[in-house]
Design a protein around this motif. Sequence first.
Motif, PDB file in Angstrom:
ATOM      1  N   PHE A 155       0.856  -1.188   0.000  1.00 16.02           N
ATOM      2  CA  PHE A 155       0.000   0.000   0.000  1.00 16.02           C
ATOM      3  C   PHE A 155       0.886   1.230   0.000  1.00 16.02           C
ATOM      4  O   PHE A 155       2.080   1.157   0.274  1.00 16.02           O
ATOM      5  CB  PHE A 155      -0.963   0.005   1.195  1.00 16.02           C
ATOM      6  CG  PHE A 155      -0.313   0.224   2.536  1.00 16.02           C
ATOM      7  CD1 PHE A 155      -0.316   1.474   3.132  1.00 16.02           C
ATOM      8  CD2 PHE A 155       0.312  -0.823   3.195  1.00 16.02           C
ATOM      9  CE1 PHE A 155       0.297   1.664   4.366  1.00 16.02           C
ATOM     10  CE2 PHE A 155       0.912  -0.637   4.418  1.00 16.02           C
ATOM     11  CZ  PHE A 155       0.909   0.608   5.009  1.00 16.02           C
ATOM     12  N   ASP A 156       0.285   2.334  -0.353  1.00 13.84           N
ATOM     13  CA  ASP A 156       1.012   3.594  -0.463  1.00 13.84           C
ATOM     14  C   ASP A 156       1.250   4.152   0.941  1.00 13.84           C
ATOM     15  O   ASP A 156       0.292   4.447   1.650  1.00 13.84           O
ATOM     16  CB  ASP A 156       0.156   4.547  -1.309  1.00 13.84           C
ATOM     17  CG  ASP A 156       0.767   5.937  -1.399  1.00 13.84           C
ATOM     18  OD1 ASP A 156       1.850   6.165  -0.817  1.00 13.84           O
ATOM     19  OD2 ASP A 156       0.134   6.793  -2.042  1.00 13.84           O
ATOM     20  N   HIS A 157       2.536   4.274   1.316  1.00 12.40           N
ATOM     21  CA  HIS A 157       2.889   4.682   2.675  1.00 12.40           C
ATOM     22  C   HIS A 157       2.928   6.211   2.869  1.00 12.40           C
ATOM     23  O   HIS A 157       3.445   6.673   3.881  1.00 12.40           O
ATOM     24  CB  HIS A 157       4.249   4.089   3.063  1.00 12.40           C
ATOM     25  CG  HIS A 157       4.213   2.613   3.329  1.00 12.40           C
ATOM     26  ND1 HIS A 157       5.021   1.992   4.251  1.00 12.40           N
ATOM     27  CD2 HIS A 157       3.460   1.613   2.806  1.00 12.40           C
ATOM     28  CE1 HIS A 157       4.772   0.695   4.265  1.00 12.40           C
ATOM     29  NE2 HIS A 157       3.845   0.436   3.389  1.00 12.40           N
ATOM     30  N   ALA A 158       2.407   6.967   1.942  1.00 18.08           N
ATOM     31  CA  ALA A 158       2.403   8.432   2.110  1.00 18.08           C
ATOM     32  C   ALA A 158       1.650   8.803   3.391  1.00 18.08           C
ATOM     33  O   ALA A 158       0.713   8.116   3.780  1.00 18.08           O
ATOM     34  CB  ALA A 158       1.731   9.080   0.902  1.00 18.08           C
ATOM     35  N   PRO A 159       2.063   9.891   4.049  1.00 17.93           N
ATOM     36  CA  PRO A 159       1.384  10.287   5.290  1.00 17.93           C
ATOM     37  C   PRO A 159      -0.119  10.445   5.083  1.00 17.93           C
ATOM     38  O   PRO A 159      -0.575  10.749   3.981  1.00 17.93           O
ATOM     39  CB  PRO A 159       2.019  11.640   5.630  1.00 17.93           C
ATOM     40  CG  PRO A 159       3.348  11.604   4.965  1.00 17.93           C
ATOM     41  CD  PRO A 159       3.178  10.784   3.716  1.00 17.93           C
ATOM     42  N   LEU A 160      -0.896  10.219   6.131  1.00 18.67           N
ATOM     43  CA  LEU A 160      -2.336  10.438   6.067  1.00 18.67           C
ATOM     44  C   LEU A 160      -2.612  11.922   5.813  1.00 18.67           C
ATOM     45  O   LEU A 160      -1.910  12.782   6.348  1.00 18.67           O
ATOM     46  CB  LEU A 160      -2.988  10.053   7.400  1.00 18.67           C
ATOM     47  CG  LEU A 160      -3.093   8.578   7.747  1.00 18.67           C
ATOM     48  CD1 LEU A 160      -3.725   8.418   9.121  1.00 18.67           C
ATOM     49  CD2 LEU A 160      -3.893   7.814   6.704  1.00 18.67           C
ATOM     50  N   ALA A 161      -3.644  12.178   4.998  1.00 12.12           N
ATOM     51  CA  ALA A 161      -4.054  13.569   4.771  1.00 12.12           C
ATOM     52  C   ALA A 161      -5.088  13.928   5.828  1.00 12.12           C
ATOM     53  O   ALA A 161      -6.273  13.669   5.651  1.00 12.12           O
ATOM     54  CB  ALA A 161      -4.636  13.710   3.369  1.00 12.12           C
ATOM     55  N   LEU A 162      -4.614  14.474   6.935  1.00 12.89           N
ATOM     56  CA  LEU A 162      -5.550  14.774   8.030  1.00 12.89           C
ATOM     57  C   LEU A 162      -6.242  16.101   7.804  1.00 12.89           C
ATOM     58  O   LEU A 162      -5.664  17.039   7.262  1.00 12.89           O
ATOM     59  CB  LEU A 162      -4.810  14.749   9.370  1.00 12.89           C
ATOM     60  CG  LEU A 162      -4.189  13.396   9.727  1.00 12.89           C
ATOM     61  CD1 LEU A 162      -3.478  13.461  11.069  1.00 12.89           C
ATOM     62  CD2 LEU A 162      -5.222  12.277   9.738  1.00 12.89           C
ATOM     63  N   ALA A 163      -7.522  16.143   8.225  1.00 16.84           N
ATOM     64  CA  ALA A 163      -8.345  17.350   8.008  1.00 16.84           C
ATOM     65  C   ALA A 163      -7.860  18.480   8.911  1.00 16.84           C
ATOM     66  O   ALA A 163      -7.343  18.249   9.987  1.00 16.84           O
ATOM     67  CB  ALA A 163      -9.799  17.027   8.296  1.00 16.84           C
TER      68      ALA A 163
END
Lengths: 306, 306
Positions: B298-306
């Motif tokens: 899976f893509d390990h990019a950081p979560l895009a938090l609101a």
Amino acid sequence: MALVVVGSVAIDSIRTPFGEMNEGLGGSATYFSAAAGFLCHPQLVAIVGEDFDLHELDFLRERGVDLSTVRTVEGKTFRWKGVYEDLNEAKTLATELNVFQNFAPELNDAQRDAEVVFLANIQPTLQLSVLDQVRKPRFVAADTMNLWIQSAREPLLEVLRRVDMIVINEGEARMLADERNTISAAKKIRDMGPRVVVIKRGEFGALLFHEDRFFFAPAVPLETVLDPTGAGDSFAGGFMGSIACASCINDDSLRRGVIAGTVMASFAVQGFGLQRMRTLSSAEVQARYSALCEMMRFDHAPLALA
Amino acid sequence: MALVVVGSVAIDSIRTPFGEMNEGLGGSATYFSAAAGFLCHPQLVAIVGEDFDLHELDFLRERGVDLSTVRTVEGKTFRWKGVYEDLNEAKTLATELNVFQNFAPELNDAQRDAEVVFLANIQPTLQLSVLDQVRKPRFVAADTMNLWIQSAREPLLEVLRRVDMIVINEGEARMLADERNTISAAKKIRDMGPRVVVIKRGEFGALLFHEDRFFFAPAVPLETVLDPTGAGDSFAGGFMGSIACASCINDDSLRRGVIAGTVMASFAVQGFGLQRMRTLSSAEVQARYSALCEMMRFDHAPLALA
């Protein structure tokens, strides 16, 4: 994309081997929103009684959850009382439907255009009434439980035909599909309608089945689990929140949804009721996400066979 | 690096819900070698009786396994008879130690210099006698079971103090550590000696605990599991075979070991006894490895938090 969740806001009384909570905040839509609120601005459609202190939901509003369609009506709030002998299974001691008995979820005009919709674990007939209201959703997911599989199979099968994804416990997936093997069960449920099947395995993580492909995520390893209530709803909130802020819905974003859900569920079980979700910070979410990525990392180079 | 395995070669009789095998090839070291043989050239130290047809092991020799220290002695071969009511737990119907009763594993001079050693699931006192023989191993791992945890705890604790890694079932890990929580159990076992703890969770995969870090691998999803016998030994064979051909033993190679073991275990359960392991090809191993990598990607990019 706008995310609407329809489900319960409840007052729970819970006992586990590690303590208890008496008349505390609960409900599937509450956990869902508390988790999804970290990723997008979910809109909550629910009903509470006159005995419910709406300030209990202030932390959701502060997290960006839209509470304008949480209606207060005459009567008492939905109550659930349960006990966990071990942490794997809840035993229901009492369910008081109260205002939920006459709940007819009503989406406002803007919500009918929502792109992403989550039908939390409520009667399948109510889930269907929501499906009748939405106009052109891009992704609709539903949760369900053994009670509906056994007592409301027909409307549940109708729900399955009309949603993109079902989120379901492993044991309930086997029950629904009448299959002992989880992989066979996932395939059979996919054939019932939803193109995406997510199976929750509690402490063993979650399984995503999509287009004949599997993705697995372990649960975050925890030494202390106080109360499993709401783990599945928090998982769904993380998942759908992640989907709602994805640029497109494909295998990659679904996988990231499972990971976001896994992170959220791991916090939910660390406190009674919504205690941990209430105090949770974005920094804590991001840190645990990084830790989970690290736990799943390995070098994918081909095996060096002799 | 040279890999030596000490364990059993046996004649098994097995019944599962999906069929049975009468007096077929079995044994922890047999499964181990069948798996490790895909990755390196393991040397097998074991004992069989006069009733054992050594041609049964020809497929191991063809796979590059060194059988020169499989001794034939007077008497009958070790026999195990078991039944699986469901696939999660074997019930032993009969154990005939036979020649195993007087087994005193003897490594030849070259084997005493082996860099990588696996002590399959045999009495801890025998495992200790092997540890007394090896001179400068770089990595020694051991398997064990509930029987030894209950009946031979002291020698088992001595084994734990002297090995680098223990491979153990989840239930047995909890029993050994006297902990209900698996993560706590893993930590406690690490404090008993081994710097690496691998916990096998059957259909839920495996957990690696090393230097305060966790790694999780799911089991390969299978719709048909015929016979779980040997899954753990095949896992260990894949793991140790992978370690033996690694350029160094570190977190990365240990993680790849878990993955190689997971792949091998997934084949072992697809046939009765060693049926599937016998016909297995390198191409099949590589293909399933690729499929497993894909299931964990899976893509390990950081979560895009609101």
